[in-house]
Design a protein around this motif. Structure first.
Motif, PDB file in Angstrom:
ATOM      1  N   VAL C 336       0.561 -79.039 -16.220  1.00 46.38           N
ATOM      2  CA  VAL C 336      -0.626 -80.008 -16.260  1.00 46.38           C
ATOM      3  C   VAL C 336      -0.703 -80.405 -17.855  1.00 46.38           C
ATOM      4  N   LYS C 337      -1.069 -81.515 -18.060  1.00 47.62           N
ATOM      5  CA  LYS C 337      -1.466 -81.704 -19.515  1.00 47.62           C
ATOM      6  C   LYS C 337      -2.792 -82.382 -19.324  1.00 47.62           C
ATOM      7  N   VAL C 338      -3.786 -82.243 -20.480  1.00 48.01           N
ATOM      8  CA  VAL C 338      -4.864 -82.698 -20.721  1.00 48.01           C
ATOM      9  C   VAL C 338      -5.231 -82.924 -22.162  1.00 48.01           C
ATOM     10  N   LEU C 339      -5.888 -84.127 -22.356  1.00 48.63           N
ATOM     11  CA  LEU C 339      -6.077 -84.235 -23.785  1.00 48.63           C
ATOM     12  C   LEU C 339      -7.644 -84.785 -23.577  1.00 48.63           C
ATOM     13  N   HIS C 340      -8.631 -83.888 -24.522  1.00 47.87           N
ATOM     14  CA  HIS C 340      -9.617 -83.992 -24.535  1.00 47.87           C
ATOM     15  C   HIS C 340     -10.371 -85.074 -25.706  1.00 47.87           C
ATOM     16  N   ALA C 341     -10.323 -86.410 -25.574  1.00 44.16           N
ATOM     17  CA  ALA C 341     -10.542 -87.136 -26.891  1.00 44.16           C
ATOM     18  C   ALA C 341     -11.861 -87.594 -27.129  1.00 44.16           C
ATOM     19  N   ALA C 342     -12.940 -87.304 -26.374  1.00 41.63           N
ATOM     20  CA  ALA C 342     -14.272 -87.812 -26.350  1.00 41.63           C
ATOM     21  C   ALA C 342     -15.110 -86.717 -26.144  1.00 41.63           C
ATOM     22  N   PRO C 343     -16.299 -86.916 -26.710  1.00 38.83           N
ATOM     23  CA  PRO C 343     -17.462 -85.764 -26.720  1.00 38.83           C
ATOM     24  C   PRO C 343     -17.851 -85.584 -25.103  1.00 38.83           C
ATOM     25  N   ASN C 344     -18.083 -84.090 -24.736  1.00 36.75           N
ATOM     26  CA  ASN C 344     -18.827 -83.661 -23.512  1.00 36.75           C
ATOM     27  C   ASN C 344     -17.807 -84.021 -22.197  1.00 36.75           C
ATOM     28  N   THR C 345     -16.555 -83.951 -22.406  1.00 36.59           N
ATOM     29  CA  THR C 345     -15.484 -84.159 -21.600  1.00 36.59           C
ATOM     30  C   THR C 345     -15.280 -82.773 -20.747  1.00 36.59           C
ATOM     31  N   THR C 346     -14.865 -82.835 -19.739  1.00 36.21           N
ATOM     32  CA  THR C 346     -14.460 -81.567 -18.678  1.00 36.21           C
ATOM     33  C   THR C 346     -12.966 -81.635 -18.097  1.00 36.21           C
ATOM     34  N   SER C 347     -12.516 -80.478 -18.186  1.00 36.85           N
ATOM     35  CA  SER C 347     -11.293 -80.518 -17.264  1.00 36.85           C
ATOM     36  C   SER C 347     -11.366 -78.807 -16.614  1.00 36.85           C
ATOM     37  N   HIS C 348     -10.877 -78.956 -15.342  1.00 37.74           N
ATOM     38  CA  HIS C 348     -10.758 -77.815 -14.549  1.00 37.74           C
ATOM     39  C   HIS C 348      -9.326 -77.742 -13.954  1.00 37.74           C
ATOM     40  N   ILE C 349      -8.846 -76.859 -14.333  1.00 34.03           N
ATOM     41  CA  ILE C 349      -7.516 -76.763 -13.593  1.00 34.03           C
ATOM     42  C   ILE C 349      -7.303 -75.364 -12.714  1.00 34.03           C
ATOM     43  N   THR C 350      -6.906 -75.459 -11.633  1.00 31.76           N
ATOM     44  CA  THR C 350      -6.724 -74.314 -10.567  1.00 31.76           C
ATOM     45  C   THR C 350      -4.994 -74.555 -10.024  1.00 31.76           C
ATOM     46  N   THR C 351      -4.195 -73.734 -10.314  1.00 30.27           N
ATOM     47  CA  THR C 351      -2.895 -73.614  -9.835  1.00 30.27           C
ATOM     48  C   THR C 351      -2.401 -72.231  -9.098  1.00 30.27           C
ATOM     49  N   LYS C 352      -1.616 -72.584  -8.309  1.00 31.85           N
ATOM     50  CA  LYS C 352      -0.874 -71.265  -7.298  1.00 31.85           C
ATOM     51  C   LYS C 352       0.339 -71.562  -7.541  1.00 31.85           C
ATOM     52  N   SER C 353       1.191 -70.495  -7.705  1.00 32.85           N
ATOM     53  CA  SER C 353       2.683 -70.730  -7.365  1.00 32.85           C
ATOM     54  C   SER C 353       3.165 -69.546  -6.657  1.00 32.85           C
ATOM     55  N   ILE C 354       4.303 -69.757  -5.972  1.00 31.16           N
ATOM     56  CA  ILE C 354       4.643 -68.911  -5.107  1.00 31.16           C
ATOM     57  C   ILE C 354       6.127 -68.828  -5.386  1.00 31.16           C
ATOM     58  N   SER C 355       6.923 -67.777  -5.389  1.00 31.89           N
ATOM     59  CA  SER C 355       8.252 -67.855  -5.813  1.00 31.89           C
ATOM     60  C   SER C 355       9.044 -66.839  -4.919  1.00 31.89           C
ATOM     61  N   ARG C 356       9.899 -67.175  -4.142  1.00 36.69           N
ATOM     62  CA  ARG C 356      10.705 -66.576  -3.034  1.00 36.69           C
ATOM     63  C   ARG C 356      12.150 -66.672  -2.957  1.00 36.69           C
ATOM     64  N   ASP C 357      12.656 -65.775  -2.613  1.00 37.88           N
ATOM     65  CA  ASP C 357      14.160 -65.898  -2.388  1.00 37.88           C
ATOM     66  C   ASP C 357      15.022 -66.527  -3.372  1.00 37.88           C
ATOM     67  N   GLY C 358      14.807 -66.100  -4.661  1.00 37.16           N
ATOM     68  CA  GLY C 358      15.535 -66.345  -5.619  1.00 37.16           C
ATOM     69  C   GLY C 358      14.939 -67.635  -6.351  1.00 37.16           C
ATOM     70  N   GLY C 359      13.980 -68.139  -5.885  1.00 44.44           N
ATOM     71  CA  GLY C 359      13.416 -69.313  -6.399  1.00 44.44           C
ATOM     72  C   GLY C 359      12.654 -68.999  -7.708  1.00 44.44           C
ATOM     73  N   ILE C 360      12.509 -70.038  -8.661  1.00 40.96           N
ATOM     74  CA  ILE C 360      11.982 -69.975  -9.931  1.00 40.96           C
ATOM     75  C   ILE C 360      10.575 -71.106 -10.038  1.00 40.96           C
TER      76      ILE C 360
END
Lengths: 358, 254, 472
Positions: C336-360
């Motif tokens: 994800v990419k986020v640019l806060h370009a103005a006052p009082n802006t908010t970003s919440h980022i929640t990510t999960k990743s799972i790797s299995r069986d040789g996956g990257i």
């Protein structure tokens, strides 16, 4: 040879500017040095001897700043300090202070530390003074044999007319421990990079960095720990304060290689921004090729915490006093590990002076 | 009768635009010990926070006087230097600042001059011993990794070291075991003098054991609903606030 | 939506078969070396572009030819850039044969309980299916509120042509990166949605309805404009793998979120596992507006996917909830990419990743707080789960903070399934495989609960499918 300094181990978007150090950290052009470097001539703690040449096992250890800086130090070192520590507990630290002045505007130091099994060694590296276009560079290569404990304390108090490069590389064997403690306060550019390979079972590494940037200072860190051994443990802690138009990049990478079962790596950073024109960049990487590990990173960037300020003020401290105390607090974990009282006082005095002591 | 130490005159306080206290009047004189009780959420903490000058609380109406001086608009540090002290319910953890260093700085701030290092350290060690605190806590970072009980003791230690005129204790006994409560009570007794005063918020009579109580106030519906003597404490600990409400003709909603 | 009801029972009944995926390129196509203006002109002519679009495409082509491949991210060696035209040939996506669809995809359809007719449609082999009917019904329904929901080609020449021209690739300019330039030159298909001020679209619009629409392929462009105070939930894709003979996907999504408007964009991406998914998504959020991204990445051979939000107006917000599941042969670089370009802006980022069986799997992010964004807040939390030691999981976040009056927090954690938890579940009678699947499902729960129910169910089924045979 790649000339980039402090390269991010896994590159990302180039527009973020974190893939390598900024151009201001480019190494100075120096004439080829003809005279051989002078060996360290100070006191040696008990159980430590000076080596005339560095064993290959130590000389082959790469630093976290990259080949260009390592090469630079090898080519231009005016002082070398090759140490062999043997068994037993060494209490007294070995301290070497390099001072820049108009007479010596460049100081390049090569450290090689061969820490024998079960040995203990503390080295304090102090940089101070300044010179027009002054430059201080050092490379510290550490080979910690089983059970050895090596502690490197770097204190950078240069004037802002000078720049510094501090490269550290270590290989840590079974049950051995390497600690790096850094207080970075001065220099127009201060670039530091560590690469620690935790190879032996239960090898440990801890890094404590505290920095204070103001004016136009630029700080650039690249700290990489590679876990290859089982049950290895790393703790990377960085705390800093940025004022005025200062800027900082911290790359902190924990790399768990396949086979590093039960390895644990923690990385923590807090940054206090005192000015709307300061710039903080952080790239905390966790690279993982082993299932059975625990890796964690946490960072907080921002202003003073209102609740803490109120608590301190409710005991009678003025807001300025409270802020000063909280800035000093960032340095506490580093100060706690500096054995010399005078150096601790000097660091606090430096901070106080720059904050305009109330 | 001596001049009041603390006076709240028709004080109304809001948090994030929600009115919590609405017209509180309270007078505490030097040498007195007052107890503030009331059901959860009635604004007991709001009252002491407003007196201390917590920026999150807005005094909308009324005046707060300390020794006759209007401190309503003052910052927390000015109030502390004027002699106010609050033992927090949940004290902040501040890494990097040792308890001793903090206390020495604070003492310098409230006294207007830095304390003599050795004398100060001696006094600190003595007070810590009196509170049954391990001396090593002096070198630990302020409240960091302290247990609930240790945090509360550290608050009382601060009270003893800073010599405030008015000490407000916000549920300092909550979460403490019997021995620790007894230690805190001893600390309060040691602190008490003819010149200073205490305002204690509690749900529990234990902390008040053996202390002479001058007044007990029940906070209800944003104002002091009732004021009485020490007997009110046992009345409430026995019957709860429901009984009181009935008495006052207030019925709890089902 | 009856097929969703069947899934659970079906899923559990199926065995996992060995996948055998090979790149299949229909030999009937002639291969020109490189992408020429003649080819782009031909695409433009076939699509009856307005003149400005023809010029736009040609300019993007020049940009494409001048730009280098990214110097970071997963390898793209197997992508035949010399013969990029192979991927670009108009209509390749729609001309496959059912017989050419790899077995694993057929199997997945079966396991997910998707009916025969729909399977063929999802596989892009052009069978007629009633989703077209569904799409038309939805269109008619929202049109009553003044909402425009149509395909990009029609939008280019219809009554909203000017609006489209004003917004098309302004947020993601072709100069952004090589694949954005490629997209600008050869794009076709996709959706255009316009939600007028104050209108709240109650039903989520789903691009899935339009899979059979003409030109739906691998270079689709999605342009959504949500005006002041309006609300829209748009869902892209579906959880059955979309099979395409041409295995390069370089789509583009542009979201314009007006003042106090709210837009939620949900994606469950499950392209077939030979796909190079180089998708670019971006949102521009005005004052008080909110963009919410919900993103699940399950498919593809290689992914580069980092939805970006530009918080342009004061008090604008973004929330990102994402999950990436990388299995055998997959290299999924998401974030994800986020640019806060103005006052009082908010970003919440929640990510999960799972790797299995040789996956990257790689989580990559950039949070930038501009000097003018005083009072802004950003929090990032990413958690990675490694299911074995043949796999990889990397976390590569960057924060660039240029404002002192901010609160920025970042947390990353990596680990494995706790053996104690597995033992606990097994002691209650669960088979190990089910215990693991249950725990992984729980790990993904925060994402699942952001999805509409039927998608959440599908995602859970997908996780169960991926977890089948995960032991040993």
């Amino acid at each position: 040879m790649n000339s980039a300094i402090n390269r991010l181990p896994v590159p990302t978007w180039s527009w973020t500017g974190v893939n390598q150090a900024e151009d201001s950290a480019v190494l100075p052009e120096l004439a080829v040095r003809k005279a051989p470097p002078l060996p360290y001539a100070g006191e040696l703690p008990e159980g430590v001897e000076l080596l005339s040449a560095l064993p290959e096992a130590v000389a082959s250890i790469p630093s976290g700043m990259g080949e260009a800086v390592d090469r630079f130090v090898l080519d231009h070192a005016d002082t070398v300090c090759y140490l062999r520590a043997q068994g037993g507990k060494t209490v007294a630290p070995l301290t070497l202070t390099r001072t820049l002045s108009s007479k010596q505007s460049v100081a390049v130091t090569h450290w090689g530390i061969s820490a024998g099994a079960g040995s203990a060694l503390t080295v304090v590296q102090v940089l101070r003074g300044g010179a027009d276009h002054g430059a201080a560079a050092d490379l510290t290569q550490i080979d910690a044999e089983p059970g050895a404990v090596v502690r490197i304390i770097q204190i950078q108090l240069l004037e802002t007319d000078s720049r510094s490069w501090s490269a550290v590389g270590a290989r840590v064997a079974e049950g051995a421990r390497v600690e790096v403690v850094r207080a970075v306060l001065g220099g127009s550019v201060a670039a530091c990079g560590t690469q620690i390979q935790l190879e032996g079972r239960a090898a440990e590494y801890s890094l404590d960095t505290a920095y204070f940037g103001d004016g136009e200072q630029s700080l650039d860190f690249n700290d990489l720990v590679i876990h290859t051994g089982k049950d290895t443990h790393s703790e990377l802690r960085t705390a800093g304060v940025l004022g005025d138009r200062s800027r900082k990049i911290l790359r902190g990478t924990i790399d768990f290689r396949q086979g590093a079962v039960r390895a644990v790596g923690h990385e923590n950073e807090t940054v206090l921004l005192l000015s709307p024109t300061a710039r903080n960049r952080t790239a905390p990487l966790i690279l993982c090729g082993e299932e059975l590990v625990e890796g964690q990173h946490a960072a907080t960037v921002g202003r003073f915490e209102e609740g803490q300020l109120y608590y301190l003020c409710s005991r009678g401290l003025s807001p300025a006093q409270a802020k000063h105390l909280m800035i000093e607090a960032r340095f506490a974990p580093v100060l706690d590990q500096i054995p010399d009282e005078a150096l601790r006082a000097e660091i606090l005095e430096n901070i106080g002076r720059r904050l305009g002591q109330p | 009768m001596s001049n009041p130490l603390l006076e709240l005159q028709d004080v109304s306080v809001s948090v994030e635009d929600k009115v919590i206290l609405d017209g509180v009047n309270l007078t505490i004189r030097p040498g007195e010990l007052h107890v503030l009780m009331g059901p959860n959420g009635t604004g007991k903490s709001t009252l002491v926070s407003a007196v201390m000058g917590d920026p999150r609380y807005e005094v909308r109406r009324g005046r707060i006087l300390l020794e006759g001086r209007d401190i309503t608009e003052e910052q927390a540090d000015a109030r502390a230097r004027a002699g106010a002290f609050l033992s927090f319910q949940a004290p902040e953890e501040i890494p990097g600042v040792t308890l001793e260093n903090f206390l020495r700085t604070a003492r310098g701030a409230v006294d207007g001059k830095s304390p003599k290092v050795l004398l100060f350290r001696k006094e600190l060690r003595e007070q810590m011993a009196a509170l049954d605190m391990n001396a090593s806590y002096a070198d630990r970072y302020l409240n960091v990794g302290f247990s609930g009980g240790e945090k509360k003791k550290a608050e009382i230690l601060q009270m003893l070291m800073l010599h405030p005129k008015l000490a407000m204790l916000d549920e300092t006994d909550s979460g403490l075991d019997v021995d620790a409560v007894r230690t805190v009570t001893q600390g309060i007794r040691a602190f008490r003098s003819k010149q200073n005063a205490l305002l204690i918020i509690t749900h529990n009579a234990k902390i008040l054991d053996g202390l002479d109580i001058d007044a007990v106030h029940i906070l209800e519906g944003g104002r002091i609903a009732r004021t009485g003597g020490a007997e009110l404490v046992s009345e409430i600990t026995a019957g709860g606030f429901g009984e009181l409400k009935k008495e006052a003709g207030v019925h709890e909603p089902l | 939506m009856s097929r969703f009801d069947q899934e659970k029972t079906r899923v559990e009944a199926v065995d996992r078969s060995v996948y055998d995926i090979k790149d299949r390129v229909d030999p009937s196509f002639e291969v020109d070396s490189g992408l020429t203006s003649a080819i782009v002109e031909k695409i433009s002519a076939e699509k009856h572009d307005p003149e400005w679009m023809r010029i736009f495409r040609l300019k993007a082509l020049r940009t494409y030819n001048e730009m280098a491949l990214p110097a970071w991210g997963p390898p793209l060696d197997e992508l035949d850039m010399e013969h990029i035209v192979t991927y670009v040939r108009p209509k390749t996506a729609m001309q496959g044969k059912w017989a050419d669809v790899p077995e694993d995809i057929k199997n997945t359809f079966e396991r997910l309980g998707i009916p025969e007719a729909e399977r063929k449609s999802l596989a892009g082999v052009g069978a007629q299916y009633d989703s077209e009917v569904v799409y038309h019904n939805v269109r008619a329904e929202v049109a009553a509120q003044g909402v425009v929901y149509t395909d990009m080609e029609s939008a280019l020449t219809g009554p909203y042509a000017e609006l489209v021209r004003k917004h098309f690739m302004r947020l993601v300019p072709p100069t952004d990166h090589k694949f954005a330039a490629l997209h600008g030159a050869v794009w076709s298909g996709g959706s255009f949605v316009y939600v007028p001020a104050g209108v709240s679209v109650e039903i989520p619009l789903q691009s899935y309805f339009r899979l059979n629409a003409p030109g739906a392929g691998q270079f689709e462009h999605t342009l959504i404009i949500v005006e002041e105070g309006a609300y829209l939930h748009f869902i892209e894709g579906c959880s059955a793998p979309k099979y395409s003979v041409a295995n390069l996907h370089a789509g583009c999504v542009e979201l314009y979120v007006g003042k106090n408007a709210r837009m939620r964009y949900s994606t469950i991406e499950n392209w077939s596992k030979n796909m190079y998914n180089l998708n670019t998504k971006r949102a521009l959020v005005e004052e008080g507006g909110t963009v919410e991204w919900v993103s699940g990445s399950f498919g593809s051979h290689t992914s580069y996917l980092y939805p970006m939000s530009v918080l342009k107006g004061a008090r604008s917000r973004m929330e990102f909830t994402g999950i990436t599941f990388a299995g055998a042969g997959q290299n999924l670089d998401t974030g994800v990419k986020v640019l806060h370009a103005a006052p009082n802006t908010t970003s919440h980022i929640t990510t999960k990743s799972i790797s299995r069986d040789g996956g990257i799997s790689t989580f990559r992010s950039a949070v930038t707080v501009a000097p003018e964004a005083e009072g802004s807040k950003s929090s990032v939390s990413c958690e990675s789960l490694m299911l074995d030691s043949r796999s990889r999981s990397d976390t590569v976040p960057v924060m660039d903070i240029r404002c002192d009056q901010v609160d920025v927090g970042h947390e990353a954690k990596i680990g494995r399934i706790s053996e104690e938890a597995i033992f606990y579940l097994m002691s209650r009678g669960l088979a190990e495989e089910d215990a693991r699947a249950l725990i992984v499902g729980g790990f993904a729960e925060p994402i699942a609960k952001e999805l509409p129910l039927e998608y959440a169910v599908e995602m859970n089924n997908l996780i169960h499918l991926e977890m089948k045979g995960s032991i040993g």
